[in-house]
Design a protein around this motif. Structure first.
Motif, PDB file in Angstrom:
ATOM      1  N   THR A 120      17.406  97.723  10.578  1.00  0.00           N
ATOM      2  CA  THR A 120      16.838  96.576   9.872  1.00  0.00           C
ATOM      3  C   THR A 120      17.051  95.304  10.682  1.00  0.00           C
ATOM      4  OG1 THR A 120      17.287  97.615   7.730  1.00  0.00           O
ATOM      5  CG2 THR A 120      16.868  95.241   7.735  1.00  0.00           C
ATOM      6  N   ILE A 121      15.960  94.537  10.902  1.00  0.00           N
ATOM      7  CA  ILE A 121      16.031  93.312  11.699  1.00  0.00           C
ATOM      8  C   ILE A 121      15.324  92.187  10.952  1.00  0.00           C
ATOM      9  CG2 ILE A 121      15.465  92.227  13.914  1.00  0.00           C
ATOM     10  CD1 ILE A 121      15.358  94.995  15.167  1.00  0.00           C
ATOM     11  N   PRO A 122      15.993  91.051  10.695  1.00  0.00           N
ATOM     12  CA  PRO A 122      15.330  89.895  10.084  1.00  0.00           C
ATOM     13  C   PRO A 122      14.579  89.100  11.145  1.00  0.00           C
ATOM     14  CG  PRO A 122      17.643  89.397  10.425  1.00  0.00           C
ATOM     15  CD  PRO A 122      17.438  90.807  10.922  1.00  0.00           C
ATOM     16  N   ASP A 133       7.464  91.497   3.721  1.00  0.00           N
ATOM     17  CA  ASP A 133       7.571  90.055   3.527  1.00  0.00           C
ATOM     18  C   ASP A 133       8.898  89.769   2.824  1.00  0.00           C
ATOM     19  OD1 ASP A 133       7.329  87.381   2.501  1.00  0.00           O
ATOM     20  OD2 ASP A 133       5.138  87.537   2.625  1.00  0.00           O
ATOM     21  N   ALA A 134       9.708  88.887   3.401  1.00  0.00           N
ATOM     22  CA  ALA A 134      11.025  88.593   2.823  1.00  0.00           C
ATOM     23  C   ALA A 134      10.910  88.073   1.403  1.00  0.00           C
ATOM     24  CB  ALA A 134      11.764  87.579   3.697  1.00  0.00           C
ATOM     25  N   ARG A 135       9.770  87.487   1.050  1.00  0.00           N
ATOM     26  CA  ARG A 135       9.586  86.944  -0.301  1.00  0.00           C
ATOM     27  C   ARG A 135       9.260  88.017  -1.320  1.00  0.00           C
ATOM     28  NH1 ARG A 135       4.827  82.973   1.167  1.00  0.00           N
ATOM     29  NH2 ARG A 135       4.245  84.952   2.159  1.00  0.00           N
ATOM     30  N   GLY A 167       9.248  82.890  15.839  1.00  0.00           N
ATOM     31  CA  GLY A 167       9.889  83.662  16.892  1.00  0.00           C
ATOM     32  C   GLY A 167      11.320  84.072  16.646  1.00  0.00           C
ATOM     33  N   ASP A 168      11.847  83.873  15.451  1.00  0.00           N
ATOM     34  CA  ASP A 168      13.242  84.250  15.172  1.00  0.00           C
ATOM     35  C   ASP A 168      13.462  85.743  15.356  1.00  0.00           C
ATOM     36  OD1 ASP A 168      14.349  81.688  14.326  1.00  0.00           O
ATOM     37  OD2 ASP A 168      13.051  81.870  12.568  1.00  0.00           O
ATOM     38  N   ASN A 169      14.394  86.109  16.246  1.00  0.00           N
ATOM     39  CA  ASN A 169      14.855  87.485  16.457  1.00  0.00           C
ATOM     40  C   ASN A 169      13.746  88.451  16.877  1.00  0.00           C
ATOM     41  OD1 ASN A 169      17.544  86.820  15.767  1.00  0.00           O
ATOM     42  ND2 ASN A 169      17.111  87.128  13.586  1.00  0.00           N
ATOM     43  N   VAL A 170      12.631  87.915  17.391  1.00  0.00           N
ATOM     44  CA  VAL A 170      11.580  88.801  17.907  1.00  0.00           C
ATOM     45  C   VAL A 170      11.871  89.114  19.370  1.00  0.00           C
ATOM     46  CG1 VAL A 170       9.117  89.111  18.320  1.00  0.00           C
ATOM     47  CG2 VAL A 170       9.897  87.894  16.271  1.00  0.00           C
ATOM     48  N   VAL A 171      11.828  88.114  20.212  1.00  0.00           N
ATOM     49  CA  VAL A 171      12.223  88.275  21.614  1.00  0.00           C
ATOM     50  C   VAL A 171      13.552  87.575  21.865  1.00  0.00           C
ATOM     51  CG1 VAL A 171      11.604  87.696  24.001  1.00  0.00           C
ATOM     52  CG2 VAL A 171       9.865  88.565  22.431  1.00  0.00           C
ATOM     53  N   ASP A 172      13.707  86.393  21.283  1.00  0.00           N
ATOM     54  CA  ASP A 172      14.934  85.607  21.450  1.00  0.00           C
ATOM     55  C   ASP A 172      15.734  85.592  20.153  1.00  0.00           C
ATOM     56  OD1 ASP A 172      14.206  84.817  24.108  1.00  0.00           O
ATOM     57  OD2 ASP A 172      12.784  83.401  23.218  1.00  0.00           O
ATOM     58  N   ARG A 173      17.062  85.620  20.286  1.00  0.00           N
ATOM     59  CA  ARG A 173      17.940  85.583  19.122  1.00  0.00           C
ATOM     60  C   ARG A 173      17.845  84.223  18.441  1.00  0.00           C
ATOM     61  NH1 ARG A 173      21.620  88.658  17.183  1.00  0.00           N
ATOM     62  NH2 ARG A 173      21.477  90.063  18.967  1.00  0.00           N
ATOM     63  N   SER A 174      17.866  84.225  17.109  1.00  0.00           N
ATOM     64  CA  SER A 174      17.709  83.001  16.344  1.00  0.00           C
ATOM     65  C   SER A 174      19.058  82.358  16.026  1.00  0.00           C
ATOM     66  CB  SER A 174      16.968  83.297  15.041  1.00  0.00           C
ATOM     67  OG  SER A 174      16.944  82.155  14.205  1.00  0.00           O
ATOM     68  N   GLU A 175      19.102  81.053  16.171  1.00  0.00           N
ATOM     69  CA  GLU A 175      20.304  80.309  15.789  1.00  0.00           C
ATOM     70  C   GLU A 175      20.374  80.116  14.269  1.00  0.00           C
ATOM     71  OE1 GLU A 175      18.433  75.807  16.335  1.00  0.00           O
ATOM     72  OE2 GLU A 175      19.829  76.605  17.838  1.00  0.00           O
ATOM     73  N   LEU A 191      12.826  98.495  10.174  1.00  0.00           N
ATOM     74  CA  LEU A 191      12.389  97.695   9.046  1.00  0.00           C
ATOM     75  C   LEU A 191      12.500  96.238   9.467  1.00  0.00           C
ATOM     76  CD1 LEU A 191      11.517  97.479   6.066  1.00  0.00           C
ATOM     77  CD2 LEU A 191      13.942  97.248   5.492  1.00  0.00           C
ATOM     78  N   ALA A 192      11.367  95.612   9.723  1.00  0.00           N
ATOM     79  CA  ALA A 192      11.347  94.208  10.145  1.00  0.00           C
ATOM     80  C   ALA A 192      11.064  93.340   8.916  1.00  0.00           C
ATOM     81  CB  ALA A 192      10.279  93.986  11.211  1.00  0.00           C
ATOM     82  N   ILE A 193      12.085  92.628   8.473  1.00  0.00           N
ATOM     83  CA  ILE A 193      11.931  91.746   7.317  1.00  0.00           C
ATOM     84  C   ILE A 193      11.411  90.415   7.836  1.00  0.00           C
ATOM     85  CG2 ILE A 193      13.092  90.689   5.352  1.00  0.00           C
ATOM     86  CD1 ILE A 193      15.111  92.937   5.420  1.00  0.00           C
TER      87      ILE A 193
END
Length: 426
Positions: A179-181, A115-117, A187-195, A141-143
């Motif tokens: 490491t991937i945020p 969890d990022a928090r 859905g950020d950076n899971v399948v589609d890249r987040s803006e 490591l998925a944050i």
């Protein structure tokens, strides 16, 4: 041409969002049926949610839905145009550590959520240690919940740095950890890249899963094949046919290879490798084949055909690491059954060694218990009734692992690894 197959597992602390992440992968890759999506949408509305609760696609047990936690290992199968996937969603609660061992035991990659928090917590260290113990070769490591910290790059950097030190102490190479945020919820950076994360230039989670090499360590290991069945057709055309069927557990085999049959130690040469579709020039780990040998040898189910140049050790005394899975504790002197490959034999548990402790910043083996309780991981010595051809688990996962079984009930009591992982010894 068949697509590659990647087996991977998810792990992480309670409420880190594993089930939601898995649901997002299934949802965004269109790997769920329309009626399942409709059911999730109705259930989400009933719960007063404005967006679909994608964790409902994974948490199928009623107890899981009621408690809001994952209890059992949930296997999911999905695919993309690039690759097929087998995903094991493992529980996050401390009392289900044994389920994490089960789910990660065949994984070629693990996705560890934080969890990022909260960053790296005790359960993160626990799961990282289990993954290191099982020699999972690659780690993500998925944050997660990066949206709840305002997509702050500094948060990602701090957590990544903290985890990098832990991963190195457990024996993971820097290049093995990515490491991937992400935000599983939106859905950020899971399948589609987040803006929302322009500062992140790495792959999306699915992009990494589609591109990571699937060649596991067992492919490069010496050849091993436990014999499952001896084929002797009773026909005039195949009167002299004698084939040994099984699944290649490690390495590759082909005609002309010199092999040794264990535990007898007799050496011979492979004359052919066959399948139902015809002969093969070679067969690698995971392929089910029938091996024909140049000499007539007394071979039966449970024997192992192995590389003559790099054979496993044949022994009736095993130094092992056990993960105890049963409610009833394990005490020295217990008489159980041990299943190794296709052979099952009697075993006596000898002395117990150091137990894995998760206290402190770095997990490691410390105290020596009088007995093993459920979820305990510790070293032990075992004596088997029959000699077994075993490898160190660090060298060959397939022939370096075994199960301990309760003789009266047939229930699995423990997962065992031959040898001690040096990276975890304090």
């Amino acid at each position: 041409m068949p697509k590659d197959l990647l087996r991977f597992a998810t792990a992480g602390s309670v409420d880190d969002g594993k089930s939601t992440l898995v649901g997002r992968l299934l949802y965004d890759t269109k790997s769920v049926l329309a009626d399942q999506i409709e059911a999730v949408q109705r259930a989400s509305v009933d719960k007063g949610l404005s967006t679909p609760d994608l964790s409902l696609l994974v948490d199928g047990l009623r107890a899981e839905r009621e408690q809001g936690i994952t209890i059992d290992v949930a296997y999911r199968y999905f695919g993309t145009p690039t690759r097929e996937f087998v995903l094991a969603d493992t529980p996050g609660h401390v009392q289900y550590t044994r389920n994490t061992v089960t789910g990660a035991s065949t994984a070629e990659l693990a996705v560890l959520l934080v969890d990022a928090r909260h960053g790296v917590v005790e359960q993160t260290r626990r799961h990282a240690a289990v993954l290191a113990l099982l020699r999972v070769p690659r780690l993500v490591l998925a944050i997660n919940k990066i949206d709840l910290v305002g997509y702050d790059e500094a948060v990602l950097a701090a957590i990544a740095k903290d985890f990098a030190g832990l991963a190195r102490s457990l024996g993971f190479a820097d290049e093995a950890v990515v490491t991937i945020p992400v935000s599983a919820l939106v859905g950020d950076n899971v399948v589609d890249r987040s803006e929302h994360t322009p500062w992140y230039t790495g792959p999306t989670l699915l992009g990494h899963l589609e591109s990571v090499p699937v060649t596991g360590p067992d492919v490069a290991a010496p050849f091993r094949m436990p014999v499952q069945y001896v084929i002797r057709p009773r026909t005039e055309e195949l009167h002299d046919y004698r084939g040994y069927a099984g699944q290649v557990a490690a390495g590759t085999v082909g005609p002309g290879d010199e092999v040794v049959v264990l535990p007898s130690g007799v050496r011979t040469t492979v004359s052919a490798v066959e399948t139902a579709d015809g002969p093969l020039e070679s067969a690698g780990a995971g392929r089910s084949v029938t091996v024909l040998l140049a000499d007539d040898i007394d071979i039966s189910r449970g024997d192992v055909i192995a590389s003559a140049a790099q054979p496993p050790q044949v022994t009736d005394e095993i130094e092992a690491t056990l993960c105890w899975l049963a409610e009833k504790p394990l005490r020295p002197g217990a008489r159980l059954l041990l299943k190794h490959g296709t052979r099952t034999t009697q075993v006596i548990v000898g002395a117990l060694g150091e137990r894995l402790s998760f206290e402190g910043d770095t997990p490691g083996f410390t105290d020596t218990p009088e007995q093993l309780a459920i979820n305990d991981i510790a070293h032990a010595t075992l004596r088997t009734a029959d000699p077994l051809p075993v490898d160190s688990y660090a060298d060959v996962r397939a022939t370096g692992s075994f199960l301990l079984i309760d003789p009266p009930t047939g229930n699995t009591l423990a997962a065992g690894l031959v040898g001690a992982p040096l990276a975890l010894v304090r």
